[in-house]
Design a protein around this motif. Structure first.
Motif, short mmCIF file in Angstrom:
data_model
loop_
_atom_site.label_atom_id
_atom_site.label_comp_id
_atom_site.label_asym_id
_atom_site.label_seq_id
_atom_site.Cartn_x
_atom_site.Cartn_y
_atom_site.Cartn_z
N VAL A 111 0.83 -1.25 0.13
CA VAL A 111 0.14 -0.17 0.00
C VAL A 111 1.02 1.13 -0.03
CG1 VAL A 111 -0.38 0.07 2.66
CG2 VAL A 111 -1.90 1.11 1.29
N VAL A 112 2.16 1.52 0.79
CA VAL A 112 2.72 2.41 0.83
C VAL A 112 3.77 2.35 -0.64
CG1 VAL A 112 4.77 3.39 1.91
CG2 VAL A 112 3.31 2.31 3.21
N SER A 113 4.03 1.42 -1.03
CA SER A 113 4.60 1.49 -2.37
C SER A 113 3.69 2.22 -3.57
CB SER A 113 5.10 0.08 -3.07
OG SER A 113 6.15 -0.51 -2.01
N ALA A 114 2.31 1.83 -3.48
CA ALA A 114 1.31 2.13 -4.24
C ALA A 114 1.30 3.52 -4.12
CB ALA A 114 0.18 1.45 -4.18
N ALA A 115 1.05 4.06 -3.00
CA ALA A 115 1.28 5.55 -2.50
C ALA A 115 2.20 6.36 -3.14
CB ALA A 115 1.02 5.88 -0.91
N PHE A 116 3.42 5.84 -2.99
CA PHE A 116 4.62 6.76 -3.49
C PHE A 116 4.49 6.73 -5.14
CE2 PHE A 116 6.55 6.25 0.57
CZ PHE A 116 7.29 7.59 0.81
N ALA A 117 3.88 5.63 -5.75
CA ALA A 117 3.79 5.32 -7.19
C ALA A 117 2.90 6.50 -7.69
CB ALA A 117 3.34 4.07 -7.71
N ALA A 118 1.78 6.60 -6.88
CA ALA A 118 0.71 7.73 -7.27
C ALA A 118 1.27 9.06 -6.91
CB ALA A 118 -0.73 7.38 -6.48
N PHE A 119 2.18 9.31 -5.87
CA PHE A 119 2.44 10.60 -5.49
C PHE A 119 4.06 10.57 -5.34
CE2 PHE A 119 -1.71 9.82 -3.47
CZ PHE A 119 -2.43 11.04 -4.23
N PRO A 120 4.60 10.49 -6.56
CA PRO A 120 6.01 10.51 -6.51
C PRO A 120 6.92 11.76 -5.63
CG PRO A 120 5.22 10.77 -8.74
CD PRO A 120 4.22 11.17 -7.68
#
Length: 561
Positions: free
Chosen positions: A532-541
């Motif tokens: 979930v954190v990796s996805a968040a960073f992918a969405a918000f670089p």
């Protein structure tokens, strides 16, 4: 004598600073004087203090120039950058300006001479803007002369300026100091001196090795005048050699300095315990004319350099690449305890050599003592080992009263001293069930009583062996001298046990601080690796994880449940 020989001026006079920009190493003073001149806030009295040859008298003359310069066109005023071309500037530089009076206090100490000088003060300057009185080595004046000067110095006429110079400011009365604006001229760093000497050599058309100029700068000990005098001699020495170049080998020979490469080889032989090579190296230096005390001093400088290297201090620009590499290698192998012991042994040896009627023999004995003493543990370690039974006590079975020996057999006192690390078969005390279970609990026990002491346990040591009441630690940074004493006292008070805490070299665990940082970094990485954190960073670089700690992670899990 030829005409050119009669006209020759030594470098110290030829390259005396003629502008404030030519003063090296005194930037703070130049800035202060420049601002004072530009703002019209000039004091009526200045005191220049510092070691010989750093520019006290030169600064006094420059101030006199700055106050009286009228510029090439004759219309200028006081300036921090005197032109050097007008009549006042040229006359002051040549020491013939009637309104700048220079007096040597060492040869004019009497009160009658001071009164004669003070009698001229009320009269206006003949042709200058200010009448300037320069008194060199002012600390040599008598008490009566100082007393005669006091009132005039406090309230002089507006056209009078006093400039004093001294190498011993502590001998100047406080009543005089309080009436002056004081400037402490610093020793000039060796790298600045070496650069200045390179400029002088270029102006003189003389080739010089950088290492030779570094040696001259180091021998000058912060004095530009001393350094220029040595450089003058070195240039003459090079000409006599027929090469016309100032080389490091010639400078060493001229000054009687030891070859730093030979000193490094000698130091390496001492560390290796090679007595024959060490004595041969010392004799070789002695045969080349190097004083034994100078050799010991070179070894002391090497130990000091190793210690600074171990602490991570910056490299000395005067050191060669080979020297820096050697110091780095020794710093990686020697502990602080070993370098401090070497320093003390060599310092004692140097003192003995200076006072000895036979210096070379005293130096040899000093080196042999260093070689053999370096293999021994310190007295505190010996006492601890005797208490544990790791070493045979005097008078034991192997001693004279033990009855088990025979004539000519080695006695207990002849046995080699055990190394710092205990032998694999040495008996160690059994762990106590009442002691803290692990090193973390050990730290917490100390923290309850002495937080500052526990801080050193937490940050500055690594655990080698924990078997209460025996603890072996490796110092990762310098520790206070009373660290072991205070630690054992706290442990005895808290547990009622007699603890043995040793500081030794060896493989050790990271400090508690390093372990905590590693654990926090691992926990942080675990958070970053969550899908979930990796996805968040992918969405918000541009996002970042902030204010994170394991404690916050635990609270987050509790709230989520």
């Amino acid at each position: 004598m030829s005409e050119s020989s009669q006209a020759y001026r030594v470098l110290a006079r030829k390259y005396r600073p003629q502008r404030f920009s030519e003063l090296i190493g005194q930037d703070a003073m130049v800035t202060t004087l420049g601002n004072a001149i530009r703002r019209g806030r000039l004091a009526h009295a200045f005191l220049m203090t510092g070691v010989r040859g750093v520019g006290k008298t030169s600064t006094a003359r420059l101030i006199a120039k700055a106050l009286n310069c009228i510029g090439p066109d004759g219309q200028g005023g006081p300036t921090i950058d005197p032109c050097g071309q007008c009549d006042p500037c040229r006359a002051i530089a040549e020491g013939r300006f009637i309104d700048v009076l220079e007096q040597d206090a060492a040869s004019n100490t009497k009160v009658e001479q001071m009164r004669d000088l003070l009698d001229t003060i009320p009269y206006a300057p003949v042709s200058a803007r200010f009448k300037v009185y320069i008194i060199d080595e002012v600390h040599m004046l008598s008490n009566a002369s100082f007393n005669a000067l006091l009132k005039t110095l406090e309230e002089p006429p507006p056209h009078v300026k006093f400039i004093f110079a001294t190498t011993e400011v502590h001998k100047v009365p406080v009543t005089i100091l309080s009436r002056c604006q004081r400037f402490d001229l610093r020793r000039i760093p060796a790298e600045l001196l070496a650069g200045h000497f390179a400029h002088v050599c270029a102006a003189e058309g003389v080739a010089a090795e950088p290492e030779a100029l570094a040696l001259v700068a180091r021998a000058a000990e912060g004095s530009a005048r001393d350094g220029l005098s040595i450089l003058d001699q070195a240039i003459a020495h090079a000409d006599l050699e027929g090469e016309g170049q100032v080389t490091a080998a010639q400078v060493r020979d001229m000054l009687g300095l030891s070859d730093r490469g030979a000193i490094r080889r000698l130091f390496g032989a001492v560390l290796a315990g090679d007595a024959a090579a060490a004595l041969a190296g010392l004799r070789a230096q002695y045969d080349h004319g190097v004083d034994p005390a100078t050799v010991l001093r070179g070894l002391l400088e090497t130990v000091h350099g190793v210690t600074l290297e171990r602490m991570g201090a910056g490299a000395d620009p005067a050191q060669s690449a080979e020297e820096r590499e050697a110091l780095a290698g020794w710093a990686a192998r020697l502990s602080f305890v070993q370098t401090h012991r070497l320093w003390q042994l060599l310092l004692k040896g140097h003192d003995e050599v200076v006072r000895a009627p036979m210096p070379i023999e005293a130096a040899e004995m000093a080196l042999l003592r260093v070689i053999h003493a370096a293999e021994l543990p310190d007295p505190a370690e010996l006492v601890r080992r005797l208490a544990r039974g790791d070493l045979p006590a005097p008078g034991g079975p192997a001693g004279p009263s033990g009855g088990g020996g025979h004539a000519g057999a080695p006695q207990a006192s002849d046995a080699p001293v055990a190394p710092l690390a205990p032998a694999s078969g040495a008996a160690e005390p059994a762990p106590s069930p009442d002691a803290p279970a692990d090193f973390r609990a050990f730290h917490d026990l100390v923290y309850a009583d002495r937080p500052r002491l526990a801080l050193h346990l937490h940050d500055d040591v690594g655990l080698i062996h924990y078997a209460p009441p025996l603890v072996r630690l490796r110092p990762l940074r310098p520790l206070p001298g009373e660290f072991l004493r205070d630690l054992v006292a706290v442990l005895r008070q808290r547990t009622g046990m007699n603890w043995t805490v040793e500081l030794v070299d060896g493989a050790a665990a990271p400090s508690l601080l390093e372990q905590e940082r590693a654990a926090e970094a691992a926990a942080r990485q675990a958070i970053l690796d969550m899908p979930v954190v990796s996805a968040a960073f992918a969405a918000f670089p541009d996002a970042e994880l902030i204010d994170y700690s394991p404690a916050m992670q635990a609270r987050g899990r509790a709230q989520g449940s």
